[in-house]
Write an enzyme that holds these catalytic residues in place. Structure first.
Site, PDB file in Angstrom:
ATOM      1  N   CYS A 114       0.821  -1.219   0.000  1.00 37.59           N
ATOM      2  CA  CYS A 114       0.000   0.000   0.000  1.00 37.59           C
ATOM      3  C   CYS A 114       0.846   1.257   0.000  1.00 37.59           C
ATOM      4  O   CYS A 114       0.324   2.356  -0.169  1.00 37.59           O
ATOM      5  CB  CYS A 114      -0.938  -0.004   1.204  1.00 37.59           C
ATOM      6  SG  CYS A 114      -2.032  -1.408   1.243  1.00 37.59           S
ATOM      7  N   ASN A 121     -10.394   0.022   1.349  1.00 33.37           N
ATOM      8  CA  ASN A 121      -8.950   0.157   1.228  1.00 33.37           C
ATOM      9  C   ASN A 121      -8.559  -0.180  -0.212  1.00 33.37           C
ATOM     10  O   ASN A 121      -8.644  -1.333  -0.629  1.00 33.37           O
ATOM     11  CB  ASN A 121      -8.287  -0.806   2.221  1.00 33.37           C
ATOM     12  CG  ASN A 121      -6.769  -0.769   2.158  1.00 33.37           C
ATOM     13  OD1 ASN A 121      -6.181  -0.181   1.247  1.00 33.37           O
ATOM     14  ND2 ASN A 121      -6.134  -1.403   3.125  1.00 33.37           N
ATOM     15  N   HIS A 167      -2.785   6.960   4.153  1.00 31.30           N
ATOM     16  CA  HIS A 167      -3.304   5.747   3.519  1.00 31.30           C
ATOM     17  C   HIS A 167      -4.595   5.343   4.223  1.00 31.30           C
ATOM     18  O   HIS A 167      -4.691   5.375   5.447  1.00 31.30           O
ATOM     19  CB  HIS A 167      -2.252   4.634   3.611  1.00 31.30           C
ATOM     20  CG  HIS A 167      -2.776   3.304   3.217  1.00 31.30           C
ATOM     21  ND1 HIS A 167      -3.475   3.107   2.056  1.00 31.30           N
ATOM     22  CD2 HIS A 167      -2.718   2.096   3.839  1.00 31.30           C
ATOM     23  CE1 HIS A 167      -3.823   1.837   1.973  1.00 31.30           C
ATOM     24  NE2 HIS A 167      -3.386   1.200   3.048  1.00 31.30           N
TER      25      HIS A 167
HETATM   26  O1  UT7 Z   1      -3.533  -1.496   3.805  1.00 26.89           O
HETATM   27  C1  UT7 Z   1      -2.535  -1.837   4.716  1.00 26.89           C
HETATM   28  C2  UT7 Z   1      -2.729  -3.100   5.404  1.00 26.89           C
HETATM   29  N1  UT7 Z   1      -3.938  -3.296   6.162  1.00 26.89           N
HETATM   30  C3  UT7 Z   1      -4.209  -2.660   7.320  1.00 26.89           C
HETATM   31  O2  UT7 Z   1      -3.604  -1.694   7.662  1.00 26.89           O
HETATM   32  C4  UT7 Z   1      -5.286  -3.219   8.210  1.00 26.89           C
HETATM   33  C5  UT7 Z   1      -4.971  -2.986   9.669  1.00 26.89           C
HETATM   34  N2  UT7 Z   1      -5.829  -3.724  10.554  1.00 26.89           N
HETATM   35  C6  UT7 Z   1      -7.131  -3.410  10.751  1.00 26.89           C
HETATM   36  O3  UT7 Z   1      -7.625  -2.482  10.151  1.00 26.89           O
HETATM   37  C7  UT7 Z   1      -7.927  -4.206  11.769  1.00 26.89           C
HETATM   38  O4  UT7 Z   1      -7.052  -5.029  12.477  1.00 26.89           O
HETATM   39  C8  UT7 Z   1      -9.065  -5.072  11.144  1.00 26.89           C
HETATM   40  C9  UT7 Z   1     -10.165  -4.165  10.640  1.00 26.89           C
HETATM   41  C10 UT7 Z   1      -8.507  -5.897   9.993  1.00 26.89           C
HETATM   42  C11 UT7 Z   1      -9.664  -5.998  12.184  1.00 26.89           C
HETATM   43  O5  UT7 Z   1     -10.172  -5.245  13.275  1.00 26.89           O
HETATM   44  P1  UT7 Z   1      -9.829  -5.665  14.771  1.00 26.89           P
HETATM   45  O6  UT7 Z   1     -10.530  -4.731  15.658  1.00 26.89           O
HETATM   46  O7  UT7 Z   1      -8.335  -5.724  14.857  1.00 26.89           O
HETATM   47  O8  UT7 Z   1     -10.513  -7.066  14.885  1.00 26.89           O
HETATM   48  P2  UT7 Z   1      -9.850  -8.486  15.227  1.00 26.89           P
HETATM   49  O9  UT7 Z   1      -9.064  -8.994  14.058  1.00 26.89           O
HETATM   50  O10 UT7 Z   1      -9.159  -8.390  16.544  1.00 26.89           O
HETATM   51  O11 UT7 Z   1     -11.129  -9.366  15.397  1.00 26.89           O
HETATM   52  C12 UT7 Z   1     -12.050  -9.147  16.480  1.00 26.89           C
HETATM   53  C13 UT7 Z   1     -13.188 -10.127  16.314  1.00 26.89           C
HETATM   54  C14 UT7 Z   1     -12.749 -11.567  16.110  1.00 26.89           C
HETATM   55  O12 UT7 Z   1     -13.667 -12.406  16.777  1.00 26.89           O
HETATM   56  P3  UT7 Z   1     -13.302 -13.036  18.208  1.00 26.89           P
HETATM   57  O13 UT7 Z   1     -12.059 -13.838  17.976  1.00 26.89           O
HETATM   58  O14 UT7 Z   1     -13.078 -11.854  19.126  1.00 26.89           O
HETATM   59  O15 UT7 Z   1     -14.508 -13.825  18.532  1.00 26.89           O
HETATM   60  C15 UT7 Z   1     -12.884 -11.774  14.626  1.00 26.89           C
HETATM   61  O16 UT7 Z   1     -13.127 -13.126  14.288  1.00 26.89           O
HETATM   62  O17 UT7 Z   1     -13.959  -9.791  15.164  1.00 26.89           O
HETATM   63  C16 UT7 Z   1     -14.105 -10.938  14.330  1.00 26.89           C
HETATM   64  N3  UT7 Z   1     -14.183 -10.512  12.954  1.00 26.89           N
HETATM   65  C17 UT7 Z   1     -15.345 -10.140  12.387  1.00 26.89           C
HETATM   66  N4  UT7 Z   1     -16.612 -10.103  12.858  1.00 26.89           N
HETATM   67  C18 UT7 Z   1     -17.573  -9.687  12.010  1.00 26.89           C
HETATM   68  C19 UT7 Z   1     -13.192 -10.346  12.055  1.00 26.89           C
HETATM   69  N5  UT7 Z   1     -13.694  -9.915  10.893  1.00 26.89           N
HETATM   70  C20 UT7 Z   1     -15.028  -9.763  11.071  1.00 26.89           C
HETATM   71  C21 UT7 Z   1     -16.072  -9.348  10.245  1.00 26.89           C
HETATM   72  N6  UT7 Z   1     -17.322  -9.313  10.767  1.00 26.89           N
HETATM   73  N7  UT7 Z   1     -15.883  -8.945   8.984  1.00 26.89           N
END
Ligand code: UT7
Length: 330
Positions: A116, A287, A257
């Site tokens: 990115c 994104n 970004h």
């Molecule tokens: O472009 C450059 C590269 N990318 C980035 O910079 C992305 C950076 N990271 C992020 O933006 C965030 O980490 C995400 C948006 C990808 C994820 O958000 P998060 O608050 O870090 O969530 P998480 O991965 O810690 O997941 C929390 C919970 C999990 O469930 P449990 O284990 O707590 O039960 C996931 O399974 O949310 C769950 N989850 C979802 N739930 C509903 C993950 N994706 C989804 C979803 N819908 N789409």
């Protein structure tokens, strides 16, 4: 470091596919909700390129608009740089396909792959060729068709990405008060597997097994990237402004970004800067990786918010890991 301030952006363009994919559409595909996506990412909808079209099509549209706004003919271009991780083919480069379509027959052409951060890398490369006096007109495109590399069964990634292209024409100027002032390019390949596509390259060529195991799609460790991103953005921002004896509050605009609205808001609040200094398109486009910054830049120009004389920082981070920024006087 030598002062580098003689490359200006003279025209911008963008290309956004017509097809809108809303969070409600995704609720029908995977176990997710509009509420989760909006609260965790700020994304409400993203765009998807129609079947039959490719990276080069969006690149061409954005490039033609940037050239027209710069009043530069493609035949005048010295170099075409396309920042992308979703090219039409492994080889040749998308930039060569674009060069032929534009009939930019004087220009050299190459793709730049820096996740990115690709657009920031490409703009910095363009600036070097102009600063050295070798070239005077360079087209830089940031473009991604991420929906083709997204696993539509993986809710942790499929809600995040979208397709789009942004383009700029970079030209040499005699005006010492305008243009790119400095840049910062960083990488840490120890984080290579935090965001990657396992198969389809020479490390793991395509096979029935790789296709069956869905290994040609993006895999991401979102939490780790999030933590890295917040630090990378702040480090880069301070690096850019301190080298010019300036402070973050001296900036008129900070184009970050667009990976997560929470990252943008976190940085904004930490720096105690007003919201209007931080353009946002992630809510509408998701994104779009290398395209987020040039699209934002184009939107800010059209809206009349980005003006000549503004001090602007562009900062990106992404796969590689890579991160970096460009400071410029618009
Ligand atoms: O472009 C450059 C590269 N990318 C980035 O910079 C992305 C950076 N990271 C992020 O933006 C965030 O980490 C995400 C948006 C990808 C994820 O958000 P998060 O608050 O870090 O969530 P998480 O991965 O810690 O997941 C929390 C919970 C999990 O469930 P449990 O284990 O707590 O039960 C996931 O399974 O949310 C769950 N989850 C979802 N739930 C509903 C993950 N994706 C989804 C979803 N819908 N789409």
């Amino acid at each position: 470091m030598q002062k580098l301030n003689r490359s200006i952006i003279t025209g911008t363009g963008a290309a956004i596919p017509d097809r809108v994919i809303t969070n409600e559409d995704l609720e029908k595909l995977v176990d997710t909700s509009n509420e989760w996506i909006v609260s965790r990412t700020g994304i409400r909808e993203r765009r998807m390129l129609e079947e039959g079209f490719s990276n080069a099509d969006l690149s061409e549209k954005a490039a033609r608009e940037a050239l027209s706004r710069a009043e530069v003919s493609a035949s005048e271009l010295d170099l075409i740089l396309v920042a992308t991780v979703t090219p039409d083919h492994h080889t040749p480069s998308t930039s060569c396909i674009l060069q032929a379509r534009l009939e930019a027959f004087k220009a050299g052409a190459m793709d730049i792959s820096a996740g990115c951060t690709g657009f920031v890398y490409a703009l910095s490369v363009a600036q070097q060729f102009i600063n050295s006096g070798i070239y005077t007109k360079i087209l830089v495109v940031g473009v991604e068709i991420l929906t083709r590399f997204t696993d539509w069964e993986d809710r942790s990634t499929c809600v995040l990405f979208g397709d789009g292209a942004g383009a700029v024409v970079v030209e040499a100027t005699e005006d010492e008060n305008r243009g790119i002032i400095n840049f910062s390019l960083k990488s840490d390949g120890r984080g290579a597997k935090l965001l990657y596509v396992p198969a389809g390259g020479s490390a793991m060529p395509a096979s029935e097994e790789t296709v069956n195991n869905r290994m040609h799609y993006l895999i991401m460790n979102g939490n780790e990237i999030f933590k890295f991103a917040v630090k990378a953005v702040e480090d880069t921002l301070y690096d850019l402004v301190r080298r010019e004896n300036k402070k973050p509050e001296d900036l008129d605009m900070i184009i970050l970004h667009q990976a997560n609205l929470r990252i943008i808001n976190h940085i904004r609040k930490h720096l105690k800067l007003p919201q209007e200094k931080f353009p946002v398109n992630i809510d509408r486009l998701g994104n779009t990786s290398s395209a987020t910054i040039p699209i934002a830049m184009h939107e800010e120009i059209l809206a009349g918010r980005l003006k000549e004389g503004d001090l602007v920082a562009m900062i990106a981070f992404g796969a590689g890991l890579t991160w970096g920024g460009v400071l410029m006087r618009w």
